[in-house]
Design a protein around this motif. Structure first.
Motif, PDB file in Angstrom:
ATOM      1  N   GLY A 190      33.720  17.782  18.017  1.00 52.47           N
ATOM      2  CA  GLY A 190      32.998  17.243  16.878  1.00 52.47           C
ATOM      3  C   GLY A 190      32.158  18.279  16.169  1.00 52.47           C
ATOM      4  O   GLY A 190      32.089  19.446  16.566  1.00 52.47           O
ATOM      5  N   ARG A 191      31.492  17.804  15.115  1.00 54.87           N
ATOM      6  CA  ARG A 191      30.634  18.710  14.351  1.00 54.87           C
ATOM      7  C   ARG A 191      29.239  18.121  14.143  1.00 54.87           C
ATOM      8  O   ARG A 191      28.256  18.745  14.455  1.00 54.87           O
ATOM      9  CB  ARG A 191      31.272  19.015  12.999  1.00 54.87           C
ATOM     10  CG  ARG A 191      30.511  20.059  12.218  1.00 54.87           C
ATOM     11  CD  ARG A 191      31.129  20.300  10.851  1.00 54.87           C
ATOM     12  NE  ARG A 191      30.371  21.313  10.108  1.00 54.87           N
ATOM     13  CZ  ARG A 191      30.536  21.542   8.813  1.00 54.87           C
ATOM     14  NH1 ARG A 191      31.423  20.837   8.115  1.00 54.87           N
ATOM     15  NH2 ARG A 191      29.813  22.472   8.208  1.00 54.87           N
ATOM     16  N   ASN A 208      32.483  10.588   3.406  1.00 52.94           N
ATOM     17  CA  ASN A 208      33.895  10.574   3.784  1.00 52.94           C
ATOM     18  C   ASN A 208      34.630   9.276   3.467  1.00 52.94           C
ATOM     19  O   ASN A 208      35.854   9.289   3.352  1.00 52.94           O
ATOM     20  CB  ASN A 208      34.027  10.870   5.280  1.00 52.94           C
ATOM     21  CG  ASN A 208      33.832  12.342   5.592  1.00 52.94           C
ATOM     22  OD1 ASN A 208      34.710  13.161   5.355  1.00 52.94           O
ATOM     23  ND2 ASN A 208      32.653  12.688   6.112  1.00 52.94           N
ATOM     24  N   HIS A 252      26.994  11.033   6.208  1.00 51.26           N
ATOM     25  CA  HIS A 252      28.151  11.890   6.489  1.00 51.26           C
ATOM     26  C   HIS A 252      29.433  11.084   6.647  1.00 51.26           C
ATOM     27  O   HIS A 252      30.482  11.478   6.123  1.00 51.26           O
ATOM     28  CB  HIS A 252      27.880  12.692   7.765  1.00 51.26           C
ATOM     29  CG  HIS A 252      29.012  13.583   8.174  1.00 51.26           C
ATOM     30  ND1 HIS A 252      29.431  14.655   7.416  1.00 51.26           N
ATOM     31  CD2 HIS A 252      29.825  13.562   9.276  1.00 51.26           C
ATOM     32  CE1 HIS A 252      30.444  15.248   8.017  1.00 51.26           C
ATOM     33  NE2 HIS A 252      30.699  14.613   9.152  1.00 51.26           N
ATOM     34  N   ASP A 253      29.367   9.963   7.365  1.00 53.93           N
ATOM     35  CA  ASP A 253      30.578   9.198   7.659  1.00 53.93           C
ATOM     36  C   ASP A 253      30.909   8.192   6.553  1.00 53.93           C
ATOM     37  O   ASP A 253      32.024   8.176   6.033  1.00 53.93           O
ATOM     38  CB  ASP A 253      30.422   8.472   9.002  1.00 53.93           C
ATOM     39  CG  ASP A 253      30.242   9.441  10.158  1.00 53.93           C
ATOM     40  OD1 ASP A 253      30.847  10.524  10.106  1.00 53.93           O
ATOM     41  OD2 ASP A 253      29.486   9.116  11.093  1.00 53.93           O
ATOM     42  N   ASP A 272      33.172  12.141  13.902  1.00 56.53           N
ATOM     43  CA  ASP A 272      33.967  13.364  13.735  1.00 56.53           C
ATOM     44  C   ASP A 272      35.036  13.480  14.816  1.00 56.53           C
ATOM     45  O   ASP A 272      36.141  13.956  14.566  1.00 56.53           O
ATOM     46  CB  ASP A 272      33.047  14.592  13.806  1.00 56.53           C
ATOM     47  CG  ASP A 272      32.207  14.759  12.552  1.00 56.53           C
ATOM     48  OD1 ASP A 272      32.578  14.195  11.516  1.00 56.53           O
ATOM     49  OD2 ASP A 272      31.178  15.456  12.625  1.00 56.53           O
ATOM     50  N   ARG A 318      35.667   6.311  10.566  1.00 53.84           N
ATOM     51  CA  ARG A 318      34.301   6.621  10.135  1.00 53.84           C
ATOM     52  C   ARG A 318      33.537   5.346   9.775  1.00 53.84           C
ATOM     53  O   ARG A 318      32.331   5.248  10.038  1.00 53.84           O
ATOM     54  CB  ARG A 318      34.332   7.602   8.960  1.00 53.84           C
ATOM     55  CG  ARG A 318      34.822   8.985   9.364  1.00 53.84           C
ATOM     56  CD  ARG A 318      34.522  10.027   8.298  1.00 53.84           C
ATOM     57  NE  ARG A 318      35.032  11.340   8.685  1.00 53.84           N
ATOM     58  CZ  ARG A 318      34.393  12.187   9.469  1.00 53.84           C
ATOM     59  NH1 ARG A 318      33.210  11.868   9.967  1.00 53.84           N
ATOM     60  NH2 ARG A 318      34.923  13.365   9.767  1.00 53.84           N
ATOM     61  N   ASN A 322      41.077   8.731   9.224  1.00 53.71           N
ATOM     62  CA  ASN A 322      39.718   9.112   8.857  1.00 53.71           C
ATOM     63  C   ASN A 322      38.861   7.940   8.381  1.00 53.71           C
ATOM     64  O   ASN A 322      37.792   7.668   8.948  1.00 53.71           O
ATOM     65  CB  ASN A 322      39.779  10.191   7.766  1.00 53.71           C
ATOM     66  CG  ASN A 322      38.396  10.719   7.407  1.00 53.71           C
ATOM     67  OD1 ASN A 322      37.725  11.352   8.218  1.00 53.71           O
ATOM     68  ND2 ASN A 322      37.969  10.455   6.182  1.00 53.71           N
TER      69      ASN A 322
END
Length: 577
Positions: free
Chosen positions: A115-116, A387, A382-383, A121, A133, A129
């Motif tokens: 992960g990041r 995304n 972020h998710d 992630d 997410r 994706n």
């Protein structure tokens, strides 16, 4: 005449002691805010805001993990449960500690390699994706809010005792104040500021707990047997206080199942808590993540051994009846013990001990709630935003701005829910968060890492089913219907209802009643902790969704190829960010 002179002499002393207490409290809070603003100067971009760009070494991160983990539930809730329930209370400590072995062996290094920024992630690296997410983001926010509630309730208890104010109004304003501070921590300092605050507070908390532990043991000549004997005598339950059954198994078979349910939730939940998982990304490598957990296990293990002394010490020195009178949930046991050790209420020594312990515990809570808010807001930005909503086209500046706005929104929701749950025992509230995390997140994490055939549909089934099952079971449990854990207003009850709920009919204040929604209606599900049911449901749903859900051959081939790449990266760290 003498009576008036005594009053005149006592009032200034009380005023001086309170000023000393509040002064120490304010200094510590200002110091942590200073750390936060200092960290702001070197926080750059999403990597800096979410994970401090992986700049911390294993020891620093291990201390920060312990500071994040040893929160209101650990210090206040566990000490209180031991002081009220004896042997059964210490079972919380065992569950919290053993849980780290699962995190060490199954997820720490593998997650860091794959992960990041967030748990999503890892899932999105192998599965589809958007759906992954979305599911992971929703689950992260729900679990974080449940955990936030526990910390903010604990903070309201500390400040109420610290300032000598009681009542619903004082608790509500305290919760609002904690919420405002945690939002400042996150928006200003990001992960770097939050981590340094957690490191400092972990050191202070261990130092304060160690001081109290040695002090209590010294009173009994470092003879633990004498301490336990006195605790049993002062509890009013004699030898039964040191045996199983005070909290679990004392009434019927359901309470024994509750104990098993609690243990399962604690042991499996830690490896799936979002704010714990994100700490694995604040170090450079997967090896450092594993070392961090090793350090954390050592620190946390020593701390939980000390809670045994604090809990039984509070029962012996303060007395169980006094603790229950001050707070039926037992959350004030540790602070009352500190005050007694210093010389008692109204003394300079007692005020200083109360001030130090309460201020450190409160400061620790601030760090924990900041970490939780940061985790949930990062997941949203972020998710979900970058995304899913923007489909990867959001700029870094837009993502950071969204994360800060999400921090404010999530903080506001947590404040409202904490006000509603302000009479719950904080360790119990945290146990619910563990159950939800183990039910919703753990199946998806483990199957993504270890099951080649696992599919996107299976992951969605596991996360959503586990989430709905755990939260739904809580709403049907004795916490909400016919239990023994919350409050109602006595004026709204009939004489029979008041008797059933344990509230004096003549009382016009909020009394200790038995449920969040109704203390007279029987709970449809007798288990107070849902883990025994909801965790297997989450795993079964993930397996069933994988085996029964249809997918095209090209999708099957693609997911098999991504698994092989993920497996190499997870085990070796090759290609890790």
């Amino acid at each position: 005449m003498n009576h008036h002179l005594l009053l005149a002499a006592t009032e200034p002393a009380k005023s001086t002691n309170k000023a000393l207490t509040v002064g120490m409290f304010v200094v510590l809070v200002l110091a942590t805010l200073g750390i936060t603003f200092w960290a702001r100067r070197s926080t750059r971009g999403t990597g800096g805001f979410y994970t401090a760009s992986g700049e911390f070494n294993a020891l620093q991160n291990g201390i920060a993990i312990s500071g994040d983990y040893l929160s209101a539930a650990s210090f206040l809730g566990i000490a209180g449960i031991i002081a009220l329930s004896g042997y059964d209370g210490f079972l919380y400590s065992i569950g919290f500690l053993v849980a780290w072995l699962v995190a060490l062996l199954l997820v720490a290094e593998l997650l860091r390699n794959t992960g990041r920024f967030t748990m999503a992630d890892v899932l999105a690296a192998r599965l589809r994706n958007g759906p992954m997410r979305t599911a992971a983001g929703v689950s992260t926010i729900v679990v974080s809010i449940f955990y936030l509630i526990a910390q903010m309730v604990g903070a309201s208890t500390i400040v109420g005792q610290l300032l000598g104010v009681t009542g619903a109004g004082a608790q509500i304003w305290t919760i609002v104040g904690v919420g405002a501070l945690m939002i400042v921590y996150v928006v200003v300092g990001g992960m770097k500021g939050t981590t340094w605050v957690q490191i400092v507070k972990a050191g202070l908390l261990i130092a304060g707990t160690l001081t109290m532990t040695v002090w209590v043991l010294a009173k009994y000549g470092f003879n633990v047997s004498h301490l336990l004997g006195d605790a049993a005598a002062q509890s009013g339950k004699k030898d039964a206080f040191l045996q199983p059954g005070q909290k679990y198994g004392a009434t019927d078979g359901w309470s024994k199942l509750d104990l098993i349910s609690l243990g399962v939730a604690l042991v499996l939940g830690t490896a799936a808590l979002p704010h714990v998982l994100v700490r694995f990304y604040t170090v450079p490598t997967g090896r450092d993540a594993r070392k961090s957990v090793n350090w954390a296990i050592g620190i946390i293990g020593v701390f939980y051994l000390m809670t045994l002394v604090l809990g039984f010490g509070a029962a012996a020195i303060v007395h169980t009846a006094v603790i229950k009178e001050k707070d039926p949930s037992g959350n004030t046991a540790a602070t009352l013990l500190a005050e007694h050790l210093g010389g008692g209420a109204g003394t300079t020594g007692g005020s200083m001990m109360l001030a130090f312990v309460a201020a450190v515990a409160f400061a620790t809570i601030l760090a924990v709630v900041a970490g939780l808010t940061l985790t949930s807001s990062s997941s949203f930005a972020h998710d979900l935003y970058a995304n899913v909503i923007k489909k990867g086209k959001a700029t870094e500046r837009q993502e950071l701005f969204t994360a800060k706005i999400a921090s404010v929104a999530i903080g506001a929701v947590a404040i409202v829910l904490s006000i509603l749950a302000r009479e719950q025992n904080v360790a119990f509230l945290v146990a619910l968060a563990f159950a939800i995390a183990a039910s919703a997140n753990l199946p998806a994490i483990l199957f993504t890492l270890f099951w080649k055939r696992f599919t996107t549909f299976g992951a969605k089934c596991g996360i959503y089913t586990g989430l709905i099952a755990s939260v739904g079971l809580v709403l049907l449990s004795p916490i909400c219907w016919g239990g023994a854990t919350s409050t109602v207003h006595a004026a709204k009850l009939s004489a029979k209802q008041a008797a059933d709920c344990g509230v004096p009919v003549q009382s016009k204040e909020v009394g200790n009643a038995t449920a969040l929604f109704s203390c007279t209606a029987k709970a449809p599900v007798p288990l107070q902790n849902p883990g025994l049911i909801s965790i297997p449901v989450g795993f079964v749903a993930a397996i069933a969704g994988t085996l029964l859900g249809g997918r095209r051959r090209d999708e099957e081939q693609q997911e098999a190829e991504t698994y092989e790449a993920l497996e190499v990266r997870a085990l070796t760290g090759v290609g890790a960010v």
